[in-house]
Enzyme design. Structure first.
Site, PDB file in Angstrom:
ATOM      1  N   ASP A 194       0.841  -1.197   0.114  1.00 40.84           N
ATOM      2  CA  ASP A 194      -0.028  -0.138   0.016  1.00 40.84           C
ATOM      3  C   ASP A 194       0.932   1.010   0.005  1.00 40.84           C
ATOM      4  O   ASP A 194       0.361   2.508   0.295  1.00 40.84           O
ATOM      5  CB  ASP A 194      -0.942   0.044   1.307  1.00 40.84           C
ATOM      6  CG  ASP A 194      -1.760  -0.981   1.297  1.00 40.84           C
ATOM      7  OD1 ASP A 194      -2.360  -1.606  -0.025  1.00 40.84           O
ATOM      8  OD2 ASP A 194      -2.232  -1.705   2.503  1.00 40.84           O
ATOM      9  N   ARG A 195       2.107   1.263  -0.604  1.00 38.24           N
ATOM     10  CA  ARG A 195       2.855   2.435  -0.655  1.00 38.24           C
ATOM     11  C   ARG A 195       3.547   2.996   0.664  1.00 38.24           C
ATOM     12  O   ARG A 195       3.735   3.958   0.920  1.00 38.24           O
ATOM     13  CB  ARG A 195       2.377   3.449  -1.522  1.00 38.24           C
ATOM     14  CG  ARG A 195       2.182   2.973  -2.901  1.00 38.24           C
ATOM     15  CD  ARG A 195       3.366   2.773  -3.595  1.00 38.24           C
ATOM     16  NE  ARG A 195       3.203   2.360  -4.874  1.00 38.24           N
ATOM     17  CZ  ARG A 195       3.330   1.800  -5.821  1.00 38.24           C
ATOM     18  NH1 ARG A 195       3.338   0.366  -4.787  1.00 38.24           N
ATOM     19  NH2 ARG A 195       3.152   1.496  -7.024  1.00 38.24           N
TER      20      ARG A 195
END
Length: 214
Positions: free
Chosen positions: A192-193
């Site tokens: 999710d970065r």
């Protein structure tokens, strides 16, 4: 829509254990040695390949890929033609940023610091360890200068090989640079970065370890 504005289908998901402060060494060069060993063990092609970013005195940036040839507590060493664009930049503005893009193991290391030339003795010792053809090429290529054709390069190489059939001397315009780190950042990709970014920053005679937002 401008079709060059985005590249659909190139998303990548990072997964793995988090990078925690408790798992890092007290100093960044020791931690770099651990990660460099991991890159070697993973079989990455040319794990010592790094992007070297420089800037002229006027602030014009430039970047290129160079091979790291050594590192220790004094810094990170690479060799080049001092009259090349990076050599001229470092003569005007002796600071650089290095980036090791170890994407297959979802890691990057960034090094910022001031730059000094290595000793002439160390440059000569390394030059003599290079393959014969690479030593002739160091003389033949006026790195970053415009040339008329490939033939011009090949003819110059051949002429210099005739001049020094066995042991070409070390050029005065060629040698090593050492990047003495003032900051080093260790990046590890996460889902999710929400990537992990841990930065060592020089604080007097010690290092301050900080977490940066991804």
């Amino acid at each position: 829509m401008d079709t060059a504005s985005h590249l659909p289908g190139l998303r990548h998901s990072y997964e793995g254990e988090p990078l925690l402060e408790s798992g890092l060494a007290d100093d960044p060069v020791t931690q770099f040695a651990v990660w460099f060993g991991d890159a070697l063990e993973a079989g990455l092609p040319e794990p010592n390949a790094m992007i070297v970013a420089t800037s002229s005195a006027g602030g014009r940036p430039s970047a290129r890929t160079v091979l790291l040839k050594g590192f220790d507590e004094r810094g990170f060493v690479f060799f080049t033609n001092y009259e090349s664009r990076k050599g001229r930049d470092l003569g005007e503005n002796p600071r650089a940023c290095l980036l090791f893009p170890w994407h297959p193991i979802r890691r990057q290391v960034r090094v910022e610091g001031r730059v000094v030339r290595v000793s002439r003795e160390d440059s000569t010792a390394y030059f003599r360890s290079r393959p014969y053809g690479s030593r002739i090429a160091a003389w033949a290529s006026r790195q970053s200068a415009v040339v008329r054709s490939r033939d011009e390069l090949d003819e110059r190489f051949a002429a210099l090989a005739d001049r020094w059939p066995e042991d070409p001397p070390t050029p005065d315009f060629w040698g090593g640079f050492r990047v003495i780190p003032t900051e080093m950042e260790f990046w590890q990709g996460q889902t999710d970065r929400m990537h992990d970014r841990l930065r060592y920053r020089r604080a007097g005679d010690s290092w301050l370890l900080e977490r940066l937002a991804p």
